[in-house]
Design a protein around this motif. Structure first.
Motif, PDB file in Angstrom:
ATOM      1  N   LYS A  53       6.700  13.359  54.063  1.00  0.00           N
ATOM      2  CA  LYS A  53       7.961  14.066  53.971  1.00  0.00           C
ATOM      3  C   LYS A  53       9.091  13.194  53.391  1.00  0.00           C
ATOM      4  O   LYS A  53       9.806  13.598  52.499  1.00  0.00           O
ATOM      5  CB  LYS A  53       8.331  14.561  55.369  1.00  0.00           C
ATOM      6  CG  LYS A  53       9.163  15.783  55.249  1.00  0.00           C
ATOM      7  CD  LYS A  53       9.254  16.612  56.477  1.00  0.00           C
ATOM      8  CE  LYS A  53      10.255  17.673  56.112  1.00  0.00           C
ATOM      9  NZ  LYS A  53      11.104  18.131  57.129  1.00  0.00           N
ATOM     10  N   TRP A  54       9.237  11.973  53.913  1.00  0.00           N
ATOM     11  CA  TRP A  54      10.359  11.118  53.527  1.00  0.00           C
ATOM     12  C   TRP A  54       9.878   9.814  52.914  1.00  0.00           C
ATOM     13  O   TRP A  54       8.877   9.262  53.352  1.00  0.00           O
ATOM     14  CB  TRP A  54      11.188  10.739  54.761  1.00  0.00           C
ATOM     15  CG  TRP A  54      11.870  11.862  55.451  1.00  0.00           C
ATOM     16  CD1 TRP A  54      11.324  12.687  56.397  1.00  0.00           C
ATOM     17  CD2 TRP A  54      13.239  12.270  55.297  1.00  0.00           C
ATOM     18  NE1 TRP A  54      12.266  13.586  56.827  1.00  0.00           N
ATOM     19  CE2 TRP A  54      13.460  13.358  56.168  1.00  0.00           C
ATOM     20  CE3 TRP A  54      14.297  11.822  54.500  1.00  0.00           C
ATOM     21  CZ2 TRP A  54      14.685  14.000  56.273  1.00  0.00           C
ATOM     22  CZ3 TRP A  54      15.529  12.455  54.606  1.00  0.00           C
ATOM     23  CH2 TRP A  54      15.714  13.538  55.484  1.00  0.00           C
ATOM     24  N   ASN A  89      14.081  16.422  46.878  1.00  0.00           N
ATOM     25  CA  ASN A  89      15.446  15.916  47.071  1.00  0.00           C
ATOM     26  C   ASN A  89      15.465  14.413  46.835  1.00  0.00           C
ATOM     27  O   ASN A  89      14.637  13.689  47.393  1.00  0.00           O
ATOM     28  CB  ASN A  89      15.911  16.160  48.507  1.00  0.00           C
ATOM     29  CG  ASN A  89      15.972  17.628  48.850  1.00  0.00           C
ATOM     30  OD1 ASN A  89      16.558  18.426  48.116  1.00  0.00           O
ATOM     31  ND2 ASN A  89      15.345  17.995  49.965  1.00  0.00           N
ATOM     32  N   ILE A 107      16.575   9.717  60.130  1.00  0.00           N
ATOM     33  CA  ILE A 107      15.378  10.544  59.918  1.00  0.00           C
ATOM     34  C   ILE A 107      14.690  10.783  61.263  1.00  0.00           C
ATOM     35  O   ILE A 107      14.324  11.909  61.598  1.00  0.00           O
ATOM     36  CB  ILE A 107      14.401   9.866  58.922  1.00  0.00           C
ATOM     37  CG1 ILE A 107      15.030   9.796  57.527  1.00  0.00           C
ATOM     38  CG2 ILE A 107      13.068  10.618  58.876  1.00  0.00           C
ATOM     39  CD1 ILE A 107      14.296   8.862  56.558  1.00  0.00           C
ATOM     40  N   GLU A 124       8.867  14.560  49.770  1.00  0.00           N
ATOM     41  CA  GLU A 124       9.765  15.716  49.623  1.00  0.00           C
ATOM     42  C   GLU A 124      11.224  15.260  49.592  1.00  0.00           C
ATOM     43  O   GLU A 124      12.058  15.853  48.921  1.00  0.00           O
ATOM     44  CB  GLU A 124       9.607  16.666  50.817  1.00  0.00           C
ATOM     45  CG  GLU A 124       8.308  17.438  50.836  1.00  0.00           C
ATOM     46  CD  GLU A 124       8.104  18.132  52.178  1.00  0.00           C
ATOM     47  OE1 GLU A 124       9.085  18.655  52.751  1.00  0.00           O
ATOM     48  OE2 GLU A 124       6.958  18.118  52.665  1.00  0.00           O
ATOM     49  N   ASN A 125      11.512  14.254  50.380  1.00  0.00           N
ATOM     50  CA  ASN A 125      12.879  13.725  50.482  1.00  0.00           C
ATOM     51  C   ASN A 125      12.871  12.238  50.158  1.00  0.00           C
ATOM     52  O   ASN A 125      12.164  11.472  50.811  1.00  0.00           O
ATOM     53  CB  ASN A 125      13.416  13.889  51.900  1.00  0.00           C
ATOM     54  CG  ASN A 125      13.573  15.338  52.292  1.00  0.00           C
ATOM     55  OD1 ASN A 125      13.955  16.184  51.483  1.00  0.00           O
ATOM     56  ND2 ASN A 125      13.266  15.636  53.541  1.00  0.00           N
ATOM     57  N   GLY A 137      15.889  13.456  63.388  1.00  0.00           N
ATOM     58  CA  GLY A 137      15.557  14.817  62.978  1.00  0.00           C
ATOM     59  C   GLY A 137      16.592  15.517  62.106  1.00  0.00           C
ATOM     60  O   GLY A 137      16.556  16.741  61.959  1.00  0.00           O
ATOM     61  N   HIS A 138      17.515  14.786  61.501  1.00  0.00           N
ATOM     62  CA  HIS A 138      18.521  15.417  60.635  1.00  0.00           C
ATOM     63  C   HIS A 138      17.906  15.919  59.334  1.00  0.00           C
ATOM     64  O   HIS A 138      16.887  15.405  58.883  1.00  0.00           O
ATOM     65  CB  HIS A 138      19.624  14.407  60.293  1.00  0.00           C
ATOM     66  CG  HIS A 138      20.374  13.920  61.489  1.00  0.00           C
ATOM     67  ND1 HIS A 138      21.241  14.717  62.200  1.00  0.00           N
ATOM     68  CD2 HIS A 138      20.350  12.718  62.124  1.00  0.00           C
ATOM     69  CE1 HIS A 138      21.743  14.025  63.203  1.00  0.00           C
ATOM     70  NE2 HIS A 138      21.215  12.813  63.193  1.00  0.00           N
ATOM     71  N   ASP A 139      18.560  16.902  58.705  1.00  0.00           N
ATOM     72  CA  ASP A 139      18.090  17.359  57.394  1.00  0.00           C
ATOM     73  C   ASP A 139      18.575  16.403  56.296  1.00  0.00           C
ATOM     74  O   ASP A 139      19.386  15.494  56.554  1.00  0.00           O
ATOM     75  CB  ASP A 139      18.524  18.809  57.111  1.00  0.00           C
ATOM     76  CG  ASP A 139      20.037  18.960  57.056  1.00  0.00           C
ATOM     77  OD1 ASP A 139      20.756  17.942  56.905  1.00  0.00           O
ATOM     78  OD2 ASP A 139      20.523  20.106  57.188  1.00  0.00           O
ATOM     79  N   PHE A 140      18.078  16.609  55.083  1.00  0.00           N
ATOM     80  CA  PHE A 140      18.344  15.684  53.979  1.00  0.00           C
ATOM     81  C   PHE A 140      19.849  15.474  53.753  1.00  0.00           C
ATOM     82  O   PHE A 140      20.333  14.339  53.689  1.00  0.00           O
ATOM     83  CB  PHE A 140      17.672  16.201  52.694  1.00  0.00           C
ATOM     84  CG  PHE A 140      17.824  15.262  51.529  1.00  0.00           C
ATOM     85  CD1 PHE A 140      17.040  14.124  51.423  1.00  0.00           C
ATOM     86  CD2 PHE A 140      18.761  15.508  50.534  1.00  0.00           C
ATOM     87  CE1 PHE A 140      17.174  13.246  50.353  1.00  0.00           C
ATOM     88  CE2 PHE A 140      18.911  14.635  49.462  1.00  0.00           C
ATOM     89  CZ  PHE A 140      18.116  13.506  49.376  1.00  0.00           C
ATOM     90  N   GLN A 141      20.572  16.585  53.639  1.00  0.00           N
ATOM     91  CA  GLN A 141      22.006  16.486  53.339  1.00  0.00           C
ATOM     92  C   GLN A 141      22.763  15.694  54.405  1.00  0.00           C
ATOM     93  O   GLN A 141      23.638  14.887  54.106  1.00  0.00           O
ATOM     94  CB  GLN A 141      22.600  17.895  53.161  1.00  0.00           C
ATOM     95  CG  GLN A 141      23.785  17.946  52.211  1.00  0.00           C
ATOM     96  CD  GLN A 141      23.593  17.098  50.949  1.00  0.00           C
ATOM     97  OE1 GLN A 141      22.567  17.194  50.263  1.00  0.00           O
ATOM     98  NE2 GLN A 141      24.559  16.231  50.650  1.00  0.00           N
ATOM     99  N   THR A 142      22.396  15.937  55.657  1.00  0.00           N
ATOM    100  CA  THR A 142      23.074  15.234  56.758  1.00  0.00           C
ATOM    101  C   THR A 142      22.750  13.734  56.735  1.00  0.00           C
ATOM    102  O   THR A 142      23.632  12.897  56.951  1.00  0.00           O
ATOM    103  CB  THR A 142      22.662  15.860  58.115  1.00  0.00           C
ATOM    104  OG1 THR A 142      22.852  17.267  58.021  1.00  0.00           O
ATOM    105  CG2 THR A 142      23.476  15.301  59.257  1.00  0.00           C
TER     106      THR A 142
END
Ligand code: X90
Length: 281
Positions: free
Chosen positions: A2-3, A112, A136, A79-80, A139-144
């Protein structure tokens, strides 16, 4: 996956402790050129051998930033993507990463990518990398993660350095010649900080390590240090790091510090006995 957290080798951290789930940390090397030899600043580099070759060489030496291709390869599979680069004011690394982002996102519009220009190096990059990993894990989303990471970098991190030699910085046009002349003479150290523009800013020219420690500690306190994290990168000079921390712990007994060896790139520019450290304010 994911990251991905990607840092160029201006960041001396080669591993993240307690890596967040579904996350990978990748270090993208700069290179150092000494005569005909190119030293790649990854975990196979023999830094001592490189430094020996550098001091023994009468030929021109230089560094080079990663290519956009190297960044694109590092992006694969996530993905990020969060990229942290050495100051874009002194290196092309930020630009390479931005070009890579543009090309990669044309082919992978769902990925992203954010590139942080640290306007700094070493410990500040390490602090940001660790913060991104923590965000990460929370659990924050990408923008945050990008917003909180940017806020942390700009508002809560600072870089200081203490150098005993500055020949490579001067030779490669990263530091004023006049400043360079003074250092190396009579045990003079150069105490400075990463400026807001991402360049070297000279603060003090104390004579000897003891006075350099005092100058560094007073700069930390003046900048608003309150006992937060400190990450040192040192080239054969752990003692100054310990001296700085023991002074700091007189006021902040709980202060946490990490002492890392300098990466190849930071060794090349900070030179023997040079240190850099990032700290939180
Ligand atoms: O792209 C390249 O070839 C890399 C050039 C990097 C030049 C600067 C490296 C600085 C390393 C020296 C003292 C602290 C500098 C503070 C920077 C804002 C370390």
């Amino acid at each position: 996956m994911k990251w991905k957290i990607i840092a160029d080798s201006g960041c001396d951290l080669r591993e993240i402790e307690q890596l967040a789930a579904d996350t990978q940390y990748v270090n993208v090397p700069l290179t150092i050129q000494i005569g005909d030899t190119t030293y790649v600043d990854d975990d196979t580099l023999d830094c001592d051998a490189m430094m020996e070759a550098m001091y023994a060489s009468s030929e021109k030496t230089s560094s080079a930033c990663p290519s956009s291709m190297a960044y694109m390869e590092a992006f694969e599979g996530a993905e990020n993507v969060l990229v942290v680069t050495i100051t874009g004011t002194l290196s092309g690394s930020y630009n390479s990463a931005m070009v890579a982002k543009g090309i990669y996102q044309e082919q992978h519009p769902d990925v992203n990518i954010h590139v942080f220009n640290s306007l700094s190096t070493a410990g500040v990059m390490c602090l940001l990398v660790e913060k991104l990993n923590q965000l990460i894990a929370e659990g924050h989303d990408f923008q945050t993660v990008v917003e909180k990471g940017t806020e942390y970098l700009q508002q809560h991190t600072r870089l200081l350095f203490v150098l005993a030699r500055v020949d490579n910085l001067v030779k490669n046009g990263r530091l004023n010649k006049l400043v360079g002349k003074v250092v190396g003479l009579l045990n003079i150290r150069l105490v400075g900080k990463a400026s807001d523009e991402g360049t070297l800013e000279l603060l003090h020219k104390p004579r000897g390590q003891k006075k350099a420690v005092e100058a560094a500690v007073s700069e930390m306190l003046a900048a608003g240090y309150q006992g937060g994290k400190v990450i040192f990168s040192q080239r054969n000079n752990e003692s100054i790091c310990e001296q700085i921390m023991s002074r700091i712990r007189e006021q902040f007994p709980e202060a946490q510090a990490k002492i890392l060896p300098t990466s190849g790139l930071c060794s090349y520019y900070a030179e023997e006995e040079g240190i850099l450290f990032g700290y939180e304010v």
